[in-house]
Design a protein around this motif. Structure first.
Motif, PDB file in Angstrom:
ATOM      1  N   SER A   1      -9.261  -6.860   8.785  1.00  9.84           N
ATOM      2  CA  SER A   1      -9.581  -6.217  10.060  1.00  9.84           C
ATOM      3  C   SER A   1      -9.760  -4.740   9.770  1.00  9.84           C
ATOM      4  N   GLU A   2     -10.910  -4.204  10.090  1.00  3.47           N
ATOM      5  CA  GLU A   2     -11.260  -2.832   9.698  1.00  3.47           C
ATOM      6  C   GLU A   2     -10.258  -1.781  10.148  1.00  3.47           C
ATOM      7  N   LYS A   3      -9.670  -1.939  11.312  1.00  3.36           N
ATOM      8  CA  LYS A   3      -8.808  -0.893  11.864  1.00  3.36           C
ATOM      9  C   LYS A   3      -7.326  -1.150  11.650  1.00  3.36           C
ATOM     10  N   LYS A   4      -6.992  -2.177  10.866  1.00  4.68           N
ATOM     11  CA  LYS A   4      -5.575  -2.474  10.629  1.00  4.68           C
ATOM     12  C   LYS A   4      -5.178  -2.051   9.223  1.00  4.68           C
ATOM     13  N   PRO A   5      -3.926  -1.601   9.064  1.00  7.47           N
ATOM     14  CA  PRO A   5      -3.447  -1.244   7.723  1.00  7.47           C
ATOM     15  C   PRO A   5      -2.860  -2.460   6.998  1.00  7.47           C
ATOM     16  N   TYR A   6      -2.866  -2.375   5.670  1.00  8.47           N
ATOM     17  CA  TYR A   6      -2.367  -3.461   4.832  1.00  8.47           C
ATOM     18  C   TYR A   6      -1.468  -2.909   3.733  1.00  8.47           C
ATOM     19  N   VAL A   7      -0.661  -3.807   3.158  1.00  7.86           N
ATOM     20  CA  VAL A   7       0.190  -3.498   2.015  1.00  7.86           C
ATOM     21  C   VAL A   7      -0.198  -4.464   0.904  1.00  7.86           C
ATOM     22  N   LEU A   8      -0.457  -3.922  -0.292  1.00 10.41           N
ATOM     23  CA  LEU A   8      -0.775  -4.737  -1.465  1.00 10.41           C
ATOM     24  C   LEU A   8       0.390  -4.689  -2.438  1.00 10.41           C
ATOM     25  N   VAL A   9       0.824  -5.858  -2.873  1.00 11.82           N
ATOM     26  CA  VAL A   9       1.883  -5.988  -3.863  1.00 11.82           C
ATOM     27  C   VAL A   9       1.316  -6.737  -5.066  1.00 11.82           C
ATOM     28  N   MET A  10       1.586  -6.234  -6.258  1.00 12.06           N
ATOM     29  CA  MET A  10       1.329  -6.982  -7.490  1.00 12.06           C
ATOM     30  C   MET A  10       2.671  -7.062  -8.200  1.00 12.06           C
ATOM     31  N   ALA A  11       3.144  -8.277  -8.428  1.00  5.28           N
ATOM     32  CA  ALA A  11       4.464  -8.456  -9.029  1.00  5.28           C
ATOM     33  C   ALA A  11       4.457  -9.596 -10.038  1.00  5.28           C
ATOM     34  N   ASP A  12       5.384  -9.516 -10.977  1.00  8.43           N
ATOM     35  CA  ASP A  12       5.591 -10.553 -11.985  1.00  8.43           C
ATOM     36  C   ASP A  12       6.944 -11.201 -11.688  1.00  8.43           C
TER      37      ASP A  12
ATOM     38  N   PRO B   1      14.035 -15.591 -15.697  1.00 10.30           N
ATOM     39  CA  PRO B   1      13.482 -14.440 -14.962  1.00 10.30           C
ATOM     40  C   PRO B   1      14.538 -13.484 -14.412  1.00 10.30           C
ATOM     41  N   VAL B   2      15.412 -12.984 -15.263  1.00  2.00           N
ATOM     42  CA  VAL B   2      16.522 -12.142 -14.805  1.00  2.00           C
ATOM     43  C   VAL B   2      16.081 -10.759 -14.332  1.00  2.00           C
ATOM     44  N   ALA B   3      14.875 -10.321 -14.667  1.00  2.00           N
ATOM     45  CA  ALA B   3      14.385  -9.013 -14.209  1.00  2.00           C
ATOM     46  C   ALA B   3      13.335  -9.167 -13.103  1.00  2.00           C
ATOM     47  N   ALA B   4      13.217 -10.365 -12.559  1.00  2.00           N
ATOM     48  CA  ALA B   4      12.218 -10.606 -11.505  1.00  2.00           C
ATOM     49  C   ALA B   4      12.717  -9.996 -10.194  1.00  2.00           C
ATOM     50  N   HIS B   5      11.833  -9.615  -9.406  1.00  2.00           N
ATOM     51  CA  HIS B   5      10.402  -9.427  -9.545  1.00  2.00           C
ATOM     52  C   HIS B   5      10.133  -8.075 -10.201  1.00  2.00           C
ATOM     53  N   TRP B   6       9.241  -8.063 -11.180  1.00  2.00           N
ATOM     54  CA  TRP B   6       8.835  -6.805 -11.795  1.00  2.00           C
ATOM     55  C   TRP B   6       7.652  -6.289 -10.991  1.00  2.00           C
ATOM     56  N   ARG B   7       7.790  -5.091 -10.438  1.00  2.00           N
ATOM     57  CA  ARG B   7       6.769  -4.507  -9.559  1.00  2.00           C
ATOM     58  C   ARG B   7       5.710  -3.806 -10.405  1.00  2.00           C
ATOM     59  N   HIS B   8       4.487  -4.331 -10.389  1.00  2.00           N
ATOM     60  CA  HIS B   8       3.390  -3.759 -11.172  1.00  2.00           C
ATOM     61  C   HIS B   8       2.528  -2.798 -10.373  1.00  2.00           C
ATOM     62  N   TRP B   9       2.496  -2.983  -9.059  1.00  2.00           N
ATOM     63  CA  TRP B   9       1.630  -2.139  -8.237  1.00  2.00           C
ATOM     64  C   TRP B   9       2.046  -2.331  -6.796  1.00  2.00           C
ATOM     65  N   LEU B  10       2.126  -1.239  -6.062  1.00  2.00           N
ATOM     66  CA  LEU B  10       2.467  -1.319  -4.640  1.00  2.00           C
ATOM     67  C   LEU B  10       1.732  -0.207  -3.907  1.00  2.00           C
ATOM     68  N   VAL B  11       0.888  -0.611  -2.964  1.00  2.00           N
ATOM     69  CA  VAL B  11       0.113   0.353  -2.176  1.00  2.00           C
ATOM     70  C   VAL B  11       0.265  -0.019  -0.703  1.00  2.00           C
ATOM     71  N   ALA B  12       0.614   0.960   0.120  1.00  2.00           N
ATOM     72  CA  ALA B  12       0.758   0.762   1.568  1.00  2.00           C
ATOM     73  C   ALA B  12      -0.328   1.547   2.296  1.00  2.00           C
TER      74      ALA B  12
ATOM     75  N   ARG C   1       3.281 -15.232 -14.534  1.00  2.00           N
ATOM     76  CA  ARG C   1       2.437 -15.204 -13.343  1.00  2.00           C
ATOM     77  C   ARG C   1       2.352 -13.760 -12.853  1.00  2.00           C
ATOM     78  N   TYR C   2       1.147 -13.314 -12.572  1.00  2.00           N
ATOM     79  CA  TYR C   2       0.938 -11.997 -11.970  1.00  2.00           C
ATOM     80  C   TYR C   2       0.375 -12.256 -10.589  1.00  2.00           C
ATOM     81  N   GLN C   3       1.198 -11.950  -9.588  1.00  2.00           N
ATOM     82  CA  GLN C   3       0.890 -12.330  -8.216  1.00  2.00           C
ATOM     83  C   GLN C   3       0.467 -11.115  -7.393  1.00  2.00           C
ATOM     84  N   PHE C   4      -0.636 -11.289  -6.691  1.00  2.00           N
ATOM     85  CA  PHE C   4      -1.137 -10.293  -5.754  1.00  2.00           C
ATOM     86  C   PHE C   4      -0.888 -10.844  -4.358  1.00  2.00           C
ATOM     87  N   MET C   5      -0.245 -10.045  -3.518  1.00  2.00           N
ATOM     88  CA  MET C   5       0.034 -10.442  -2.147  1.00  2.00           C
ATOM     89  C   MET C   5      -0.435  -9.331  -1.218  1.00  2.00           C
ATOM     90  N   LEU C   6      -1.219  -9.700  -0.245  1.00  2.00           N
ATOM     91  CA  LEU C   6      -1.731  -8.732   0.716  1.00  2.00           C
ATOM     92  C   LEU C   6      -1.111  -9.040   2.070  1.00  2.00           C
TER      93      LEU C   6
END
Length: 190
Positions: A72-83, A92-103, A136-141
């Motif tokens: 939606s053009e006028k709505k904000p989003y958050v992108l997460v990339m995590a392992d 997976p004792v260090a999970a989730h490893w945060r690779h990228w986070l943009v709000a 696994r490298y997961q992208f969540m929007l």
């Protein structure tokens, strides 16, 4: 288009013989038409990175373009990339490893493949350790609730590892992701 790119990549970069295939659970993670585009690879569905591209994705390529044509053009989003598999999928004792986070990503930018927002964690390429198998490298929007400032706590800022993704989602009322995508890769020396 994504299929043509995938066919080209698999014809140029052969996938090494392996018993490894995506599980039903791995395949079911992806939904919502999210596209992650690296210089020689367009990822539009759950997949395994071919061996010939693993070094590039880990050491050469910078942050990918992210497209979400359903934004939606006028709505904000958050992108997460995590392992979720740090340091290994079996431990997976260090999970989730945060690779990228943009709000505060503008929906209009997502439609064009431009991440225009507030970077809370700069992009770190996928670099699984040697001899630990596939990660696994997961992208969540997520659609960001209006007027909700998304930040990291001081503890979260001090380390990318052992990130409590579910607590983060709950803290900012992000709900279910509107789109998800993941790829699997292993260390390029393996």
């Amino acid at each position: 288009m994504a299929l043509l790119v995938l066919l080209f990549i698999t014809s140029v970069f052969s996938v090494e013989p392996s018993d490894f295939t995506l599980t039903a659970l791995d395949s079911s993670f992806c939904h919502g038409k999210l596209q992650v585009i690296y210089p020689e690879m367009d990822i539009g569905e759950c997949s395994v990175i071919p061996k010939g591209l693993r070094k590039k994705i880990s050491t050469i390529w910078e942050a990918p373009q992210i497209f979400f044509t359903e934004a939606s053009e006028k709505k904000p989003y958050v992108l997460v990339m995590a392992d979720p598999d740090a340091p290994s999928r079996s431990n997976p004792v260090a999970a989730h490893w945060r690779h990228w986070l943009v709000a505060n990503i503008q929906g209009s930018g997502l439609k064009e493949g431009k991440i225009q927002g507030t970077t809370l964690t700069g992009y770190a390429p996928p670099t699984p350790p040697q001899k630990c198998g596939f990660h696994r490298y997961q992208f969540m929007l997520f659609q960001q609730p209006p007027e909700t400032p998304v930040t990291l706590t001081e503890r979260e800022k001090s380390s990318r590892g052992k990130w409590n993704l579910q607590a983060f989602i709950k803290r900012f009322h992000l709900r279910k992701p509107v789109a998800t995508l993941q790829f699997l890769t292993q260390n390029y020396h393996d």
